[in-house]
Design a protein around this motif. Sequence first.
Motif, PDB file in Angstrom:
ATOM      1  N   ILE A 154       0.858  -1.184   0.000  1.00 35.27           N
ATOM      2  CA  ILE A 154       0.000   0.000   0.000  1.00 35.27           C
ATOM      3  C   ILE A 154       0.890   1.228   0.000  1.00 35.27           C
ATOM      4  O   ILE A 154       1.728   1.391   0.891  1.00 35.27           O
ATOM      5  N   ASN A 155       0.718   2.092  -0.965  1.00 38.77           N
ATOM      6  CA  ASN A 155       1.503   3.313  -1.044  1.00 38.77           C
ATOM      7  C   ASN A 155       1.095   4.256   0.088  1.00 38.77           C
ATOM      8  O   ASN A 155      -0.030   4.757   0.113  1.00 38.77           O
ATOM      9  N   GLY A 156       1.996   4.488   1.030  1.00 38.28           N
ATOM     10  CA  GLY A 156       1.694   5.367   2.157  1.00 38.28           C
ATOM     11  C   GLY A 156       1.102   4.662   3.359  1.00 38.28           C
ATOM     12  O   GLY A 156       0.872   5.298   4.380  1.00 38.28           O
ATOM     13  N   ARG A 157       0.798   3.355   3.230  1.00 40.60           N
ATOM     14  CA  ARG A 157       0.278   2.572   4.363  1.00 40.60           C
ATOM     15  C   ARG A 157      -0.954   3.227   4.983  1.00 40.60           C
ATOM     16  O   ARG A 157      -1.063   3.357   6.202  1.00 40.60           O
ATOM     17  N   GLN A 158      -1.916   3.617   4.157  1.00 42.60           N
ATOM     18  CA  GLN A 158      -3.153   4.203   4.671  1.00 42.60           C
ATOM     19  C   GLN A 158      -4.240   3.145   4.724  1.00 42.60           C
ATOM     20  O   GLN A 158      -4.502   2.441   3.740  1.00 42.60           O
ATOM     21  N   LEU A 159      -4.878   3.047   5.874  1.00 47.64           N
ATOM     22  CA  LEU A 159      -5.861   2.006   6.138  1.00 47.64           C
ATOM     23  C   LEU A 159      -6.973   1.982   5.094  1.00 47.64           C
ATOM     24  O   LEU A 159      -7.432   0.922   4.671  1.00 47.64           O
ATOM     25  N   SER A 160      -7.428   3.152   4.646  1.00 46.50           N
ATOM     26  CA  SER A 160      -8.587   3.225   3.769  1.00 46.50           C
ATOM     27  C   SER A 160      -8.386   2.496   2.452  1.00 46.50           C
ATOM     28  O   SER A 160      -9.356   2.052   1.829  1.00 46.50           O
ATOM     29  N   GLN A 161      -7.151   2.343   2.003  1.00 48.70           N
ATOM     30  CA  GLN A 161      -6.903   1.697   0.719  1.00 48.70           C
ATOM     31  C   GLN A 161      -7.247   0.205   0.748  1.00 48.70           C
ATOM     32  O   GLN A 161      -7.404  -0.413  -0.304  1.00 48.70           O
ATOM     33  N   LEU A 162      -7.367  -0.360   1.938  1.00 44.76           N
ATOM     34  CA  LEU A 162      -7.767  -1.760   2.064  1.00 44.76           C
ATOM     35  C   LEU A 162      -9.287  -1.936   2.065  1.00 44.76           C
ATOM     36  O   LEU A 162      -9.767  -3.066   2.000  1.00 44.76           O
ATOM     37  N   TYR A 163     -10.037  -0.824   2.135  1.00 45.90           N
ATOM     38  CA  TYR A 163     -11.500  -0.917   2.116  1.00 45.90           C
ATOM     39  C   TYR A 163     -12.013  -1.589   0.841  1.00 45.90           C
ATOM     40  O   TYR A 163     -13.092  -2.193   0.835  1.00 45.90           O
ATOM     41  N   LEU A 164     -11.257  -1.433  -0.240  1.00 45.19           N
ATOM     42  CA  LEU A 164     -11.754  -1.853  -1.547  1.00 45.19           C
ATOM     43  C   LEU A 164     -11.920  -3.356  -1.662  1.00 45.19           C
ATOM     44  O   LEU A 164     -12.441  -3.850  -2.667  1.00 45.19           O
ATOM     45  N   GLN A 165     -11.496  -4.104  -0.666  1.00 44.19           N
ATOM     46  CA  GLN A 165     -11.719  -5.545  -0.691  1.00 44.19           C
ATOM     47  C   GLN A 165     -13.153  -5.908  -0.330  1.00 44.19           C
ATOM     48  O   GLN A 165     -13.554  -7.057  -0.489  1.00 44.19           O
ATOM     49  N   ALA A 166     -13.928  -4.929   0.157  1.00 45.46           N
ATOM     50  CA  ALA A 166     -15.314  -5.184   0.539  1.00 45.46           C
ATOM     51  C   ALA A 166     -16.223  -5.135  -0.681  1.00 45.46           C
ATOM     52  O   ALA A 166     -15.981  -4.361  -1.616  1.00 45.46           O
ATOM     53  N   PRO A 167     -17.285  -5.941  -0.706  1.00 43.80           N
ATOM     54  CA  PRO A 167     -18.237  -5.891  -1.819  1.00 43.80           C
ATOM     55  C   PRO A 167     -18.846  -4.493  -1.941  1.00 43.80           C
ATOM     56  O   PRO A 167     -19.237  -3.880  -0.951  1.00 43.80           O
ATOM     57  N   GLY A 168     -18.928  -3.976  -3.161  1.00 46.33           N
ATOM     58  CA  GLY A 168     -19.535  -2.668  -3.391  1.00 46.33           C
ATOM     59  C   GLY A 168     -18.617  -1.496  -3.179  1.00 46.33           C
ATOM     60  O   GLY A 168     -19.031  -0.347  -3.358  1.00 46.33           O
ATOM     61  N   GLY A 169     -17.341  -1.727  -2.789  1.00 42.69           N
ATOM     62  CA  GLY A 169     -16.415  -0.630  -2.549  1.00 42.69           C
ATOM     63  C   GLY A 169     -15.903  -0.035  -3.848  1.00 42.69           C
ATOM     64  O   GLY A 169     -15.486  -0.757  -4.751  1.00 42.69           O
ATOM     65  N   VAL A 170     -15.939   1.296  -3.957  1.00 42.02           N
ATOM     66  CA  VAL A 170     -15.501   1.994  -5.168  1.00 42.02           C
ATOM     67  C   VAL A 170     -14.583   3.137  -4.764  1.00 42.02           C
ATOM     68  O   VAL A 170     -14.902   3.917  -3.856  1.00 42.02           O
ATOM     69  N   ASN A 171     -13.454   3.266  -5.446  1.00 40.95           N
ATOM     70  CA  ASN A 171     -12.524   4.359  -5.215  1.00 40.95           C
ATOM     71  C   ASN A 171     -12.843   5.488  -6.193  1.00 40.95           C
ATOM     72  O   ASN A 171     -12.670   5.341  -7.399  1.00 40.95           O
ATOM     73  N   SER A 172     -13.304   6.619  -5.677  1.00 37.91           N
ATOM     74  CA  SER A 172     -13.675   7.746  -6.538  1.00 37.91           C
ATOM     75  C   SER A 172     -12.572   8.788  -6.629  1.00 37.91           C
ATOM     76  O   SER A 172     -12.791   9.876  -7.147  1.00 37.91           O
ATOM     77  N   GLY A 173     -11.371   8.477  -6.099  1.00 35.83           N
ATOM     78  CA  GLY A 173     -10.275   9.442  -6.128  1.00 35.83           C
ATOM     79  C   GLY A 173      -8.940   8.767  -5.958  1.00 35.83           C
ATOM     80  O   GLY A 173      -8.567   7.887  -6.744  1.00 35.83           O
ATOM     81  N   THR A 174      -8.237   9.123  -4.889  1.00 38.12           N
ATOM     82  CA  THR A 174      -6.880   8.620  -4.654  1.00 38.12           C
ATOM     83  C   THR A 174      -6.814   7.544  -3.583  1.00 38.12           C
ATOM     84  O   THR A 174      -5.723   7.146  -3.179  1.00 38.12           O
ATOM     85  N   GLY A 175      -7.959   7.089  -3.087  1.00 33.04           N
ATOM     86  CA  GLY A 175      -7.951   6.016  -2.104  1.00 33.04           C
ATOM     87  C   GLY A 175      -7.921   6.474  -0.667  1.00 33.04           C
ATOM     88  O   GLY A 175      -7.735   5.665   0.242  1.00 33.04           O
ATOM     89  N   THR A 176      -8.094   7.784  -0.412  1.00 37.42           N
ATOM     90  CA  THR A 176      -8.159   8.262   0.964  1.00 37.42           C
ATOM     91  C   THR A 176      -9.523   7.921   1.557  1.00 37.42           C
ATOM     92  O   THR A 176     -10.417   7.438   0.866  1.00 37.42           O
TER      93      THR A 176
END
Length: 735
Positions: free
Chosen positions: A152-174
């Motif tokens: 994970i670039n920067g080790r930010q917790l939110s970037q791991l959210y995308l493993q959940a069903p229905g998760g969508v990244n609308s920007g940079t993953g914050t």
Amino acid sequence: MKLDVSRRVLSTLFAALACFAGFASAQSEQGRIAGSVIDTAGGIIPGATVTITIEATGEARTTTTKADGSFLVVALKPTKYSVSAKAANFETATKKNIELQVGQQIDVELKLQAEGVTAQVDVVSGEDAVVNTSSASLSANVNPREVEGLPINGRQLSQLYLQAPGGVNSGTGTFADIRFSGRANQQNVVRYDGVEGTAIIDASPGNLNGEVPSPFRLQSSLENVQEFRVDSSNFPAEFGTGTGGQISVVTKSGGNKFHGSVFEYIRRDALDARNFFENSTPGLEKSKLQLDQYGGSIGGPIIKDKLFFFGSYERYRGRFGLNFVEAAPSLSLAQPGALIPGTSTPVNPAIQPYIQAFRSANAVLIPGASAANGFDILQLQDLQRVDEKAYAARFDYHINARNKVYFRFFRDEGKDISPEGISGRVVTIEAVPQNGVAGYQSILKGDGTLINEFKVGYNGARTRINGSAPTVSGLAFSAITLNISGSVANTGIAGQGTSSGISIPGGLVRANSATNGRGQPYTPYSLGFIDSLNWIKGDHNFKFGGQVRLIRMYTDRLGGTTYTFSNLAAFLANTPTSVQYLGDVSAPSPFNNGFTGQRLAKQEYYIGYGQDEWKLRPGLTLSYGLRYEYYAPLREENNAQVLFNIENGTIRPSSEAAFKSSKTNFGPRVALTWSPDQAGTGFFSGGNTVIRGGFGIYYGPGQTEDQIQPIESDRYERLSASLPREHSGHHRQLQ
């Protein structure tokens, strides 16, 4: 007879909900282990003693199997367990290395050998996939191996959210960029060990004022996170205060053995290619890039089997080269006698001192790049500086086999100094998120069928965002902004496109969707008093609970003046389209008898729920419950707010409530989970397939950034189409 049982269950559920209406969920971050005990011939063994032991600490829970040989142990912390069973005339059977994750139920079958036969010990792989056959919620668990190992670039917790069903990244993953099932990111709910971890003014940790995301990464350092779970849809009554994703984070704790880690991640510009635009302007150096992210953790026993500790530290230091390419009015327009391009009209002499402010002394002219008369295209290289450090500590104390307490606190300190454009303006951001919890869990019945947990949680999110600008020709620009609308054709950089934006001198920063200001200081915090009760009765697993949350926000909005011009000619003629002046919220109020000082916004949440998971038969579970949420209207402690009546255009008394809040927010939840042919071995059998369906009504408190507007509007404001003559020294007139 079954109908009578159902009536008694429903009566118990809603009677208990009435008793607990002043409280809310606290066990959403825990799990449970269920299963059965049989003999080698497949016969059930009732009355067998089942012991579930945390492998790291030795803490054990004991229960007995029911008449059908089944057992269920609830309110278990996510970690690795050993499960053993023993019964008269049978040898003990044990399964080890069973990894229980957040909000998960694991089913374990223990097969006992006749006495005199060698005891059985199975080691279960911690990587075996587990299909949850008891919950209708659409969810995903991110286990410790994934938290530690996924890049994970920067080790930010939110970037791991995308493993959940229905998760969508609308920007940079914050945090502010992740949405679930099409719902607004403002409806997401983040909890650390059951305590809300939002920015309070906004649902996303790290958001500064409901408008501006921050560059910080360590609101919850990954070094402090054991694992987490995201419920993205169809979640039960214990979840709420938002209709989006429900993120439950569990922090690390110590055990009977010392464990630790040390790490460092680096990036350097020597490992990167040059920015394409750096090749376009002679004499520009390669942009700087230096990133260091390092830290470590340690945990272990203070008193073996009784008192444990865990602590972590992480530092994030970034130096990032930025390239800006923008247009600025030509310096020739500041010369005496200069004419407005395309006309015979002289440039207004009052405007000429301001022309230099559109470009920093370090900006480099790109020769021949501008296709518009009166504009130059310039490039500026500058450096963004980000410094962040995060601390965490946790202590767990096992009073006895039925009572334990724990305390956890973490704090992040971040500062970002970021240039914005070729004018030399700079935005400085400071953020200090903090989160803590003190919890007490008590097993009220020795067989583990009645468990209560009480928590006190604290969440703080102090932020400061301020703008500054260079002083040019003796003119201070930190309290104003000059804005020339439009763009300028750019032919000097291949691949840049057809136009460049126009430089914006001045030190004002974005305050909300309508205004700018010199700064937006916030000091919000919340206190949560949380209680939950878990009761197992036959085939029913009841949960009742609630929360009272107190929200407090100290705020001040520092204003300024924004001059907007329709085009370059209008600027050079000193004929603005609009001039917007905003005073400071802390200045003497024009509406509330000259009240001064920062404002204190207050709000309370009152939440209660009750639910039941009823195992109708193996593989078929009915979940039903009811949740109630009341959100008191946000208000200012001294009624220092402005309430505009849109029906008659008058100002309402400031002592009135700014909003009406519904008191009928009852949210029923019903769901059914079916795993066909549990005893089979086919693709659709043996727990390999689960069919889920459900219905629910969900509520949330709304966006605090919108609700606080009556408080932050208690200041002087003027919007005109001509230049004001004077504004108490906040800026130098453009005349």
